[in-house]
Design an enzyme around this catalytic site. Structure first.
Site, PDB file in Angstrom:
ATOM      1  N   ARG A 251       0.843  -1.319   0.009  1.00  0.00           N
ATOM      2  CA  ARG A 251       0.142  -0.097  -0.028  1.00  0.00           C
ATOM      3  C   ARG A 251       0.832   1.189   0.135  1.00  0.00           C
ATOM      4  O   ARG A 251       1.973   1.190   0.735  1.00  0.00           O
ATOM      5  CB  ARG A 251      -0.848   0.017   1.385  1.00  0.00           C
ATOM      6  N   GLU A 280      -4.140   7.201  -4.723  1.00  0.00           N
ATOM      7  CA  GLU A 280      -4.047   7.003  -6.013  1.00  0.00           C
ATOM      8  C   GLU A 280      -5.429   7.664  -6.729  1.00  0.00           C
ATOM      9  O   GLU A 280      -6.449   7.693  -6.014  1.00  0.00           O
ATOM     10  CB  GLU A 280      -4.238   5.327  -6.050  1.00  0.00           C
ATOM     11  N   HIS A 299      -1.315   0.174  -9.688  1.00  0.00           N
ATOM     12  CA  HIS A 299      -2.004  -0.924  -8.544  1.00  0.00           C
ATOM     13  C   HIS A 299      -2.251  -1.957  -9.675  1.00  0.00           C
ATOM     14  O   HIS A 299      -3.318  -2.358  -9.712  1.00  0.00           O
ATOM     15  CB  HIS A 299      -3.006   0.008  -7.911  1.00  0.00           C
TER      16      HIS A 299
HETATM   17  C1  DGY Z   1      -5.202  -6.394  -2.966  1.00  0.00           C
HETATM   18  O1  DGY Z   1      -5.828  -7.311  -3.033  1.00  0.00           O
HETATM   19  O2  DGY Z   1      -5.151  -5.777  -1.824  1.00  0.00           O
HETATM   20  C2  DGY Z   1      -4.412  -5.844  -3.754  1.00  0.00           C
HETATM   21  O3  DGY Z   1      -3.803  -4.545  -3.663  1.00  0.00           O
HETATM   22  C3  DGY Z   1      -5.211  -5.545  -5.149  1.00  0.00           C
HETATM   23  O4  DGY Z   1      -4.505  -5.776  -6.425  1.00  0.00           O
END
Ligand code: DGY
Length: 338
Positions: A251, A280, A299
């Protein structure tokens, strides 16, 4: 213009599922046999107020990691008809899970299925940053073909180097498995040492400082929490080798991006490859976008067609179970089942 797609055929008696993004028509079609669907059809996330407007009519909510599902929305849903929430992602840091737990609403997610896909992508970011793949390809696409020369576009080796993994859950361990094939030393850190991980012989638990100090590549695989938020800032970047490369597929909020820009500009570290950002999308004028030794992708670490399809299937399984009053199979707040 985004459209609502309410199921007009025999909507009566069918539970309503509010869905914040359209996906895999075949899967939604199947869901619509049992439920009435209210879908935000645009590629961009719906405004908060759209969710707020419709959550009182929803028996279930399918959301994405780009939606802020806060305590107010959950309470509004819970005081009406909301019985289950499920997100097409493993991370649920955008959802007020504790509020859902208070209201006895299960929150579904998609653990496990995206592990290898995400690790593949983190690995490819590491390779691409080390060997300057994106920088070289961008030059060629701009008709710049530097003649072969002994020092042209030289990067860093990966084979035999030290990989530091911050977070050693499923994806961190999948990275360690890949590292074995590259004969890398693997260091890892997580909030507390887990004795069961001692069986993983090619990875050694170290404190964060040692990991940052010793690693050639540092890759983030922790969950976003109050303790991991901002965990890589000026002080931590200052501990890294000037040749080190930072990779983030976890993240964005775990990294202080102003400090990262500063570290790269001052050559405190060599490069970075980021699949996630905070916020984002990344602001268009963000200075990191102008740096050749920073790769930024939108992402997509879990974005293989097969994995995303499976994530959607798991989400539907959660929703149907929740609507039928069964325990949901992939639950982020299992304490409500007690
Ligand atoms: C998640 O599943 O948390 C991922 O970041 C999605 O790509």
């Amino acid at each position: 213009m985004p459209l609502l797609r309410p199921d007009t055929t025999s909507a009566m008696n069918k539970p309503t599922v509010l869905i914040t993004r359209s996906f895999f028509p075949g899967i939604l079609q199947k869901l619509s046999e049992k439920c009435s669907l209210l879908v935000w059809e645009d590629e961009s996330p719906p405004p908060y107020d759209w969710i707020k407007q419709h959550i009182p009519e929803a028996d279930a909510l399918i959301c994405m990691l780009t939606d802020k599902i806060d305590a107010e929305l959950i309470s509004l849903g819970a005081t009406n008809r909301l019985k289950v929430i499920s997100q097409i992602a493993v991370g649920v840091d955008n959802i007020a899970v504790s509020a859902a737990t208070t209201h006895k609403i299960p929150v579904g997610h998609t653990p496990g299925v995206l592990t290898e896909t995400t690790a593949d992508f983190a690995w490819s970011l590491m390779m691409a940053a080390a060997r300057r793949v994106v920088e070289s390809a961008v030059e060629v696409s701009h008709n710049i073909w530097r003649p072969w020369g002994p020092e042209v576009l030289c990067g860093a080796d990966v084979y035999g180097k030290t990989l530091g993994l911050i977070g050693f859950g499923r994806i961190g361990k999948a990275m360690a498995r890949r590292a074995a094939g590259f004969e890398m030393q693997v260091l890892y850190n997580e909030p507390r040492f887990k004795p069961e991980n001692a069986a993983i012989t090619n990875a050694r638990y170290v404190c964060l400082e040692e990991l940052l100090h010793e690693s050639d590549f540092v890759s983030l695989h922790a969950y976003l929490s109050e303790s991991s938020r901002g965990m890589i800032g000026k002080a931590q970047l200052g501990l890294m080798k000037p040749s080190a490369i930072l990779i983030n597929t976890g993240r964005g909020a775990m990294i202080d991006h102003d400090a990262l820009f500063d570290a790269i500009k001052r050559n405190t570290i060599a490069a970075a490859a980021l699949d996630v950002f905070d916020p984002e999308p990344i602001p268009q004028n963000h200075p990191l976008l102008g740096l050749p030794n920073v790769i930024i992708t939108p992402h997509i670490a879990s974005a293989s067609t097969a994995t995303r399809h499976q994530m959607a299937v798991m989400t539907i399984d959660n929703i149907l179970a929740g609507l039928e009053g069964r325990p949901i199979p992939y639950c982020a707040n299992p304490e409500i089942l007690k």
